[in-house]
Design a protein around this motif. Structure first.
Motif, PDB file in Angstrom:
ATOM      1  N   ALA A 167       7.768  33.543 -57.915  1.00  0.00           N
ATOM      2  CA  ALA A 167       6.721  33.003 -56.597  1.00  0.00           C
ATOM      3  C   ALA A 167       5.499  33.735 -57.059  1.00  0.00           C
ATOM      4  O   ALA A 167       4.512  33.165 -56.460  1.00  0.00           O
ATOM      5  CB  ALA A 167       7.206  33.427 -55.416  1.00  0.00           C
ATOM      6  N   ILE A 168       5.390  34.826 -57.516  1.00  0.00           N
ATOM      7  CA  ILE A 168       3.997  35.814 -57.881  1.00  0.00           C
ATOM      8  C   ILE A 168       3.742  35.712 -59.231  1.00  0.00           C
ATOM      9  O   ILE A 168       4.512  35.905 -59.965  1.00  0.00           O
ATOM     10  CB  ILE A 168       4.177  37.279 -57.254  1.00  0.00           C
ATOM     11  CG1 ILE A 168       4.552  37.288 -55.930  1.00  0.00           C
ATOM     12  CG2 ILE A 168       2.927  37.745 -57.578  1.00  0.00           C
ATOM     13  CD1 ILE A 168       4.879  38.582 -55.379  1.00  0.00           C
ATOM     14  N   VAL A 169       2.488  35.201 -59.585  1.00  0.00           N
ATOM     15  CA  VAL A 169       2.102  35.042 -60.983  1.00  0.00           C
ATOM     16  C   VAL A 169       0.577  35.702 -61.167  1.00  0.00           C
ATOM     17  O   VAL A 169      -0.109  35.185 -60.297  1.00  0.00           O
ATOM     18  CB  VAL A 169       1.936  33.481 -61.526  1.00  0.00           C
ATOM     19  CG1 VAL A 169       1.511  33.589 -62.946  1.00  0.00           C
ATOM     20  CG2 VAL A 169       3.367  33.032 -61.522  1.00  0.00           C
ATOM     21  N   CYS A 170       0.581  36.515 -62.015  1.00  0.00           N
ATOM     22  CA  CYS A 170      -0.529  37.048 -62.157  1.00  0.00           C
ATOM     23  C   CYS A 170      -1.217  36.864 -63.610  1.00  0.00           C
ATOM     24  O   CYS A 170      -0.421  37.061 -64.580  1.00  0.00           O
ATOM     25  CB  CYS A 170      -0.637  38.628 -61.972  1.00  0.00           C
ATOM     26  SG  CYS A 170      -0.266  39.215 -60.353  1.00  0.00           S
ATOM     27  N   VAL A 171      -2.609  36.588 -63.771  1.00  0.00           N
ATOM     28  CA  VAL A 171      -3.322  36.099 -64.809  1.00  0.00           C
ATOM     29  C   VAL A 171      -4.100  37.569 -65.437  1.00  0.00           C
ATOM     30  O   VAL A 171      -4.965  37.788 -64.677  1.00  0.00           O
ATOM     31  CB  VAL A 171      -3.972  34.752 -64.747  1.00  0.00           C
ATOM     32  CG1 VAL A 171      -4.452  34.587 -66.312  1.00  0.00           C
ATOM     33  CG2 VAL A 171      -3.042  33.858 -64.436  1.00  0.00           C
ATOM     34  N   ALA A 172      -3.582  38.017 -66.252  1.00  0.00           N
ATOM     35  CA  ALA A 172      -4.247  39.253 -66.785  1.00  0.00           C
ATOM     36  C   ALA A 172      -5.294  39.118 -67.904  1.00  0.00           C
ATOM     37  O   ALA A 172      -4.969  38.628 -69.204  1.00  0.00           O
ATOM     38  CB  ALA A 172      -3.264  40.498 -67.328  1.00  0.00           C
ATOM     39  N   THR A 173      -6.861  39.283 -67.487  1.00  0.00           N
ATOM     40  CA  THR A 173      -7.708  38.973 -68.834  1.00  0.00           C
ATOM     41  C   THR A 173      -8.354  40.224 -69.152  1.00  0.00           C
ATOM     42  O   THR A 173      -9.189  40.143 -70.204  1.00  0.00           O
ATOM     43  CB  THR A 173      -8.783  37.920 -68.244  1.00  0.00           C
ATOM     44  OG1 THR A 173      -9.505  38.732 -67.062  1.00  0.00           O
ATOM     45  CG2 THR A 173      -8.178  36.815 -67.568  1.00  0.00           C
ATOM     46  N   GLY A 174      -8.279  41.390 -68.430  1.00  0.00           N
ATOM     47  CA  GLY A 174      -8.732  42.728 -68.619  1.00  0.00           C
ATOM     48  C   GLY A 174     -10.362  42.667 -68.137  1.00  0.00           C
ATOM     49  O   GLY A 174     -11.019  43.722 -68.149  1.00  0.00           O
ATOM     50  N   TRP A 175     -10.585  41.517 -67.294  1.00  0.00           N
ATOM     51  CA  TRP A 175     -12.081  41.474 -66.624  1.00  0.00           C
ATOM     52  C   TRP A 175     -12.152  42.645 -65.675  1.00  0.00           C
ATOM     53  O   TRP A 175     -13.409  43.059 -65.419  1.00  0.00           O
ATOM     54  CB  TRP A 175     -12.275  40.209 -66.141  1.00  0.00           C
ATOM     55  CG  TRP A 175     -13.750  39.905 -65.753  1.00  0.00           C
ATOM     56  CD1 TRP A 175     -14.420  39.860 -64.808  1.00  0.00           C
ATOM     57  CD2 TRP A 175     -14.837  39.365 -66.978  1.00  0.00           C
ATOM     58  NE1 TRP A 175     -15.827  39.588 -64.827  1.00  0.00           N
ATOM     59  CE2 TRP A 175     -15.901  39.487 -66.383  1.00  0.00           C
ATOM     60  CE3 TRP A 175     -14.849  39.396 -68.401  1.00  0.00           C
ATOM     61  CZ2 TRP A 175     -17.006  38.965 -66.872  1.00  0.00           C
ATOM     62  CZ3 TRP A 175     -15.866  39.048 -68.814  1.00  0.00           C
ATOM     63  CH2 TRP A 175     -16.947  38.703 -68.229  1.00  0.00           C
ATOM     64  N   ASP A 176     -11.331  43.230 -65.376  1.00  0.00           N
ATOM     65  CA  ASP A 176     -11.231  44.610 -64.233  1.00  0.00           C
ATOM     66  C   ASP A 176     -12.045  45.588 -65.010  1.00  0.00           C
ATOM     67  O   ASP A 176     -12.701  46.515 -63.999  1.00  0.00           O
ATOM     68  CB  ASP A 176     -10.149  44.655 -63.734  1.00  0.00           C
ATOM     69  CG  ASP A 176      -8.951  44.954 -64.959  1.00  0.00           C
ATOM     70  OD1 ASP A 176      -8.821  44.436 -65.858  1.00  0.00           O
ATOM     71  OD2 ASP A 176      -8.275  46.237 -64.680  1.00  0.00           O
ATOM     72  N   ARG A 177     -12.137  45.621 -66.270  1.00  0.00           N
ATOM     73  CA  ARG A 177     -12.816  46.604 -66.839  1.00  0.00           C
ATOM     74  C   ARG A 177     -14.208  46.764 -66.569  1.00  0.00           C
ATOM     75  O   ARG A 177     -15.091  47.763 -66.893  1.00  0.00           O
ATOM     76  CB  ARG A 177     -12.894  46.617 -68.410  1.00  0.00           C
ATOM     77  CG  ARG A 177     -13.135  45.697 -69.246  1.00  0.00           C
ATOM     78  CD  ARG A 177     -12.862  45.516 -70.752  1.00  0.00           C
ATOM     79  NE  ARG A 177     -13.363  44.493 -71.338  1.00  0.00           N
ATOM     80  CZ  ARG A 177     -13.178  43.252 -71.397  1.00  0.00           C
ATOM     81  NH1 ARG A 177     -12.115  43.075 -70.570  1.00  0.00           N
ATOM     82  NH2 ARG A 177     -13.801  42.348 -72.174  1.00  0.00           N
ATOM     83  N   HIS A 178     -14.849  45.658 -66.116  1.00  0.00           N
ATOM     84  CA  HIS A 178     -16.464  45.496 -65.947  1.00  0.00           C
ATOM     85  C   HIS A 178     -16.568  45.733 -64.366  1.00  0.00           C
ATOM     86  O   HIS A 178     -17.623  45.967 -63.980  1.00  0.00           O
ATOM     87  CB  HIS A 178     -16.895  44.110 -65.999  1.00  0.00           C
ATOM     88  CG  HIS A 178     -16.706  43.989 -67.658  1.00  0.00           C
ATOM     89  ND1 HIS A 178     -17.222  44.648 -68.675  1.00  0.00           N
ATOM     90  CD2 HIS A 178     -15.957  42.795 -68.175  1.00  0.00           C
ATOM     91  CE1 HIS A 178     -16.911  43.932 -69.810  1.00  0.00           C
ATOM     92  NE2 HIS A 178     -16.286  42.880 -69.537  1.00  0.00           N
ATOM     93  N   PHE A 179     -15.588  45.854 -63.611  1.00  0.00           N
ATOM     94  CA  PHE A 179     -15.942  46.106 -61.802  1.00  0.00           C
ATOM     95  C   PHE A 179     -16.207  47.487 -61.640  1.00  0.00           C
ATOM     96  O   PHE A 179     -15.763  48.418 -61.681  1.00  0.00           O
ATOM     97  CB  PHE A 179     -14.258  45.823 -61.374  1.00  0.00           C
ATOM     98  CG  PHE A 179     -14.695  45.556 -59.838  1.00  0.00           C
ATOM     99  CD1 PHE A 179     -14.725  44.373 -59.408  1.00  0.00           C
ATOM    100  CD2 PHE A 179     -14.276  46.791 -59.153  1.00  0.00           C
ATOM    101  CE1 PHE A 179     -14.911  44.188 -57.812  1.00  0.00           C
ATOM    102  CE2 PHE A 179     -14.721  46.701 -57.660  1.00  0.00           C
ATOM    103  CZ  PHE A 179     -14.751  45.288 -57.094  1.00  0.00           C
ATOM    104  N   GLY A 180     -17.610  47.540 -61.333  1.00  0.00           N
ATOM    105  CA  GLY A 180     -18.018  48.804 -61.082  1.00  0.00           C
ATOM    106  C   GLY A 180     -18.288  49.951 -62.224  1.00  0.00           C
ATOM    107  O   GLY A 180     -18.674  50.878 -62.066  1.00  0.00           O
ATOM    108  N   ALA A 181     -18.189  49.101 -63.582  1.00  0.00           N
ATOM    109  CA  ALA A 181     -18.311  50.203 -64.693  1.00  0.00           C
ATOM    110  C   ALA A 181     -19.745  50.598 -64.671  1.00  0.00           C
ATOM    111  O   ALA A 181     -20.748  49.861 -64.548  1.00  0.00           O
ATOM    112  CB  ALA A 181     -17.914  49.270 -65.917  1.00  0.00           C
ATOM    113  N   ALA A 182     -19.905  51.766 -64.636  1.00  0.00           N
ATOM    114  CA  ALA A 182     -21.432  52.562 -64.825  1.00  0.00           C
ATOM    115  C   ALA A 182     -22.142  52.192 -65.821  1.00  0.00           C
ATOM    116  O   ALA A 182     -21.589  51.989 -67.192  1.00  0.00           O
ATOM    117  CB  ALA A 182     -21.279  54.033 -64.811  1.00  0.00           C
ATOM    118  N   GLY A 183     -23.314  51.561 -65.940  1.00  0.00           N
ATOM    119  CA  GLY A 183     -24.299  51.138 -66.964  1.00  0.00           C
ATOM    120  C   GLY A 183     -23.875  50.051 -67.427  1.00  0.00           C
ATOM    121  O   GLY A 183     -24.397  49.397 -68.490  1.00  0.00           O
ATOM    122  N   SER A 184     -22.898  49.052 -66.921  1.00  0.00           N
ATOM    123  CA  SER A 184     -22.334  47.774 -67.313  1.00  0.00           C
ATOM    124  C   SER A 184     -23.590  46.772 -67.193  1.00  0.00           C
ATOM    125  O   SER A 184     -24.060  46.872 -65.990  1.00  0.00           O
ATOM    126  CB  SER A 184     -21.131  47.395 -66.848  1.00  0.00           C
ATOM    127  OG  SER A 184     -20.711  46.134 -67.189  1.00  0.00           O
TER     128      SER A 184
END
Length: 232
Positions: A104-121
């Motif tokens: 019932a639970i499905v997560c799609v992992a793209t790695g985009w979280d590495r940009h969330f709040g990244a300093a200097g991004s």
């Protein structure tokens, strides 16, 4: 088993979807002066790692306090994809064939979280990969009811008009309409999905905000330890 936190910390000034309320956490009481510390929280219902209830985009849809808790915990499939910014994800992007039956639970992992709040991004968070609508249909038809992503949205977040206000009203939300329109749940801005195995046990814990369209959550997964994997 070990417990893995999949949640971005809520902090003042953290990224939010364009047009959403900003996050501000300020002192209201101080131990030295008042004997206790109390913080004043100012934030939107879709701040940080959060849950979209059906009422987020569906008139008359279920609010967050009416979502059964057993729907937000249990076995979860983690689908790993490696695609470019702005890519519409399909089943063909998966390294393995999509199972005929999904939990019932499905997560799609793209790695985009590495940009969330990244300093200097200098990466625009809105250019994240997103789900092709046909792929979302496939996930639903194979049993998924809670859809988790490690980006702002399972839909494209690029504004349709660069001169517009860049709010949610400026972007199409076909996956939201499909998923929330069928009384499903969407969890956005997860983090750490790329480090998870294909199957985990997962819990998404929202605040019981009465009559509200969503809530920040604490999301976590239980994964086997190395010793459990080795059978020792």
């Amino acid at each position: 088993m070990r417990l893995v936190d999949l949640t971005h910390p809520l902090t003042t000034g953290m990224p939010v979807f364009p047009g959403d309320p900003t996050v501000a956490i300020t002192p209201a009481l101080d131990v030295a002066t008042d004997g206790v510390a109390v913080a004043h929280l100012s934030l939107g219902s879709h701040s940080g790692t959060h849950l979209d209830a059906p009422s987020h985009s569906i008139v008359g849809g279920r609010t967050v306090d009416r979502i059964p808790l057993d729907r937000l915990q249990g076995d979860a499939a983690v689908l790993q994809v490696r695609v470019d910014a702005g890519h519409a994800i399909t089943a063909a992007d998966l390294p393995d064939r999509l199972p005929d039956r999904l939990p019932a639970i499905v997560c799609v992992a793209t790695g985009w979280d590495r940009h969330f709040g990244a300093a200097g991004s200098d990466v625009d968070l809105r250019t994240h990969p997103f789900l092709d609508l046909a792929f979302a249909h496939e996930l639903w038809d194979r049993g998924a009811r809670v859809l988790g992503v490690d980006a702002l949205s399972p839909d494209s977040s690029d504004a349709t008009d660069e001169a517009a206000d860049d709010t949610a009203a400026d972007v199409a939300l076909p996956v939201h309409e499909l998923w929330l329109g069928r009384d499903g749940v969407i969890v956005e801005n997860l983090t750490g999905l790329t480090a998870l195995p294909p199957r985990v046990r997962m819990l998404v814990a929202p605040l019981p905000l009465a009559g509200v369209d969503g809530s920040p959550v604490r999301a976590m997964a239980w994964v086997p330890t190395e010793s459990a994997d080795s059978g020792t």
